[in-house]
Design an enzyme around this catalytic site. Structure first.
Site, PDB file in Angstrom:
ATOM      1  N   GLU A 223     -13.747   6.340  -3.935  1.00 27.61           N
ATOM      2  CA  GLU A 223     -13.355   6.411  -5.346  1.00 27.61           C
ATOM      3  C   GLU A 223     -14.500   6.604  -6.348  1.00 27.61           C
ATOM      4  OE1 GLU A 223     -10.825   2.984  -6.124  1.00 27.61           O
ATOM      5  OE2 GLU A 223      -9.163   3.918  -5.069  1.00 27.61           O
ATOM      6  N   GLU A 343      -4.971   6.976   0.023  1.00 28.79           N
ATOM      7  CA  GLU A 343      -4.542   5.607  -0.297  1.00 28.79           C
ATOM      8  C   GLU A 343      -3.270   5.703  -1.122  1.00 28.79           C
ATOM      9  OE1 GLU A 343      -7.263   2.859  -2.181  1.00 28.79           O
ATOM     10  OE2 GLU A 343      -8.966   3.500  -0.966  1.00 28.79           O
TER      11      GLU A 343
END
Ligand SMILES: *[C@@H]1O[C@H](CO)[C@@H](O)[C@H](O)[C@H]1NC(C)=O
Ligand SMILES: *[C@@H]1O[C@H](CO)[C@@H](O)[C@H](O)[C@H]1NC(C)=O
Ligand SMILES: *[C@@H]1O[C@H](CO)[C@@H](O)[C@H](O)[C@H]1NC(C)=O
Length: 430
Positions: A223, A343
């Site tokens: 991320e 995710e």
């Protein structure tokens, strides 16, 4: 394939030895010394490549992914024999659910006794062996791993630890953690770390990580975000440089960024599917970051409950549906690369009809992937965030669960596995 030939020739000859090795892996408690587990013991797997917007095996058979996250495998493996059995159980259960890819942390940066990288370029061999063990167990259960190489967040050290290391070394870095992406010393730290991982020789199998087919892909960072939007070009350059660096060490594995998938430019056609204006201010951009030549496939996350917390379920469903469509369409038409939803997380909330929000939201993305796969388009898979086994609750967050304790979710996962396996060519896991 020469390894194939070797396996066929030597299987009969070394049968007894193979059984010994199998027993060794299963029952050996103290793995603190290195014993070469003979590679003929391990199932044959092929590397996954990319053809246009599809994942394929070397025989050009299409691969669609039903997968999951268990970020904790290495950390749990460090602790000892009973912990290792939980790691094995997770991989075994994943395999039994028809899941084929697991995403996990191959990083832990800091001075702690369970950290992998203690100081820049200095590794705790005991922890490295724990990661070796994760790879062996993945291979045994025919699971492929996406290994993430550093955290954007502070958990397990992350980019902030790298910046601290540089400061401790007397380097004049700016106080912003964006210096992680720009400072030459810090970039050097990251590269030496990546090199140590990618060129690691597994202490149990003797196989280099760069040659290990149970690795699906390298992920540059979990991320990536910048503190300042003005760092966007710096992040773009960092991804370009680091993806090329990984490719220079390893031509067999795929590379992805690890993005959440936000659109950074208001000019992007799907800018409106961002969860809010804040998403465009983080310095990342799904299109430009994923378009980089050495990035083989795009990655996206989806957390409607965290990203649009005020919205009701109906609005979350709509948001998620558009978010998935946008990324599949951009991957198919603009990027021309496969896309994985690496995710997808939702909490266990039960709504008025007695259904889990999690099931409703997960099914949205599952269906989108299935529809895309049927058209042989870029939507190539979903990885749930995240699965646990009994006894590892300490790694839990509001989106974590033991799958078999929730029959409705469990059934959903199994159905997705089965319909994707149906879509994939026969040899998916060969
Ligand atoms: C990619 O897939 C297409 C369609 O299945 C096939 O015709 C082509 O040969 C493949 N490309 C390579 C490089 O194998
Ligand atoms: C550190 O870098 C900043 C900005 O590049 C500069 O202004 C400052 O003088 C430097 N400090 C030292 C001690 O070199
Ligand atoms: C698998 O494919 C066959 C034929 O293409 C179809 O009849 C069957 O319903 C599919 N099964 C699943 C679980 O999707």
């Amino acid at each position: 394939m020469d390894s194939n030939w070797r396996e066929k020739r030597l299987y009969p000859i070394l049968g007894v030895f193979t059984i010994f090795c199998f027993l060794y892996l299963n029952f050996k408690d103290d793995l603190s010394f290195t014993f070469p587990v003979i590679t003929w013991n391990l199932p044959h797997m092929s590397f996954v490549g990319v053809n246009h917007t599809r994942f394929v095996t070397h025989l050009q058979e299409e691969v669609y992914v039903n997968g999951w996250n268990s970020y904790w495998l290495m950390e749990e493996s460090v602790r000892g024999p009973s912990s290792r059995s939980r790691v094995s159980k997770m991989l075994k259960k994943g395999s039994q659910m028809g899941l084929t890819v697991c995403r996990t942390w191959a990083f832990s940066d800091g001075p702690g006794s369970a950290d992998l990288q203690i100081r820049p370029g200095v590794f705790n061999e005991r922890v490295f062996k724990a990661l070796d063990y994760v790879l062996v167990e993945a291979r045994r259960h025919r699971i492929r791993l996406i290994l993430s190489l550093v955290n954007n967040l502070n958990a397990y050290g992350g980019k902030a630890q790298y910046v601290s290391w540089a400061e401790e070394a007397g380097i004049n870095v700016s106080s912003s953690t964006d210096s992680f992406f720009s400072d030459p010393t810090i970039k050097g730290y990251y590269k030496s770390y990546v090199k140590a991982i990618v060129t690691r020789k597994n202490s149990y199998t003797g196989i280099l990580y760069s040659e290990e087919p149970s690795i699906f892909a390298w992920e540059l960072m979990n991320e990536p975000r910048c503190e300042s939007i003005s760092s966007a070009p710096v992040l773009q350059d960092w991804i370009t440089e680091m993806a090329a660096f990984v490719k220079s060490l390893d031509q067999k594995h795929l590379v992805t960024v690890g993005l959440e998938g936000f659109y950074g430019s208001k000019l992007a056609m799907n800018y409106g599917t961002n969860p809010g204006d804040w998403a465009a201010s983080l310095g990342s951009d799904f299109i430009t970051n994923s378009a980089i030549k050495d990035i083989d496939f795009a990655s996206v996350h989806a957390y409607p409950h965290s990203w649009i917390p005020e919205a009701d379920l109906e609005a979350k469903v709509k948001y998620l549906s558009n978010w998935a469509d946008a990324h599949i369409s951009d991957s198919e038409n603009v990027l021309k690369k496969p896309v994985l939803f690496t995710e997808v997380g939702a909490p266990l909330t039960i709504n008025t009809e007695g259904l889990y929000d999690r099931d409703i939201l997960l099914k949205i993305v599952y269906d989108k992937i299935y529809e895309s796969a049927k058209e042989r388009e870029a939507g190539s898979g979903v990885l749930i965030w995240q699965l646990l086994v009994e006894g590892v609750e300490e790694y839990s967050d509001e989106f974590s669960f033991v799958a078999w304790k929730y029959p409705s979710t469990y059934k959903l996962i199994l159905e997705q596995s089965s319909r994707l396996q149906n879509m994939s060519s026969q040899g998916q896991m060969s």
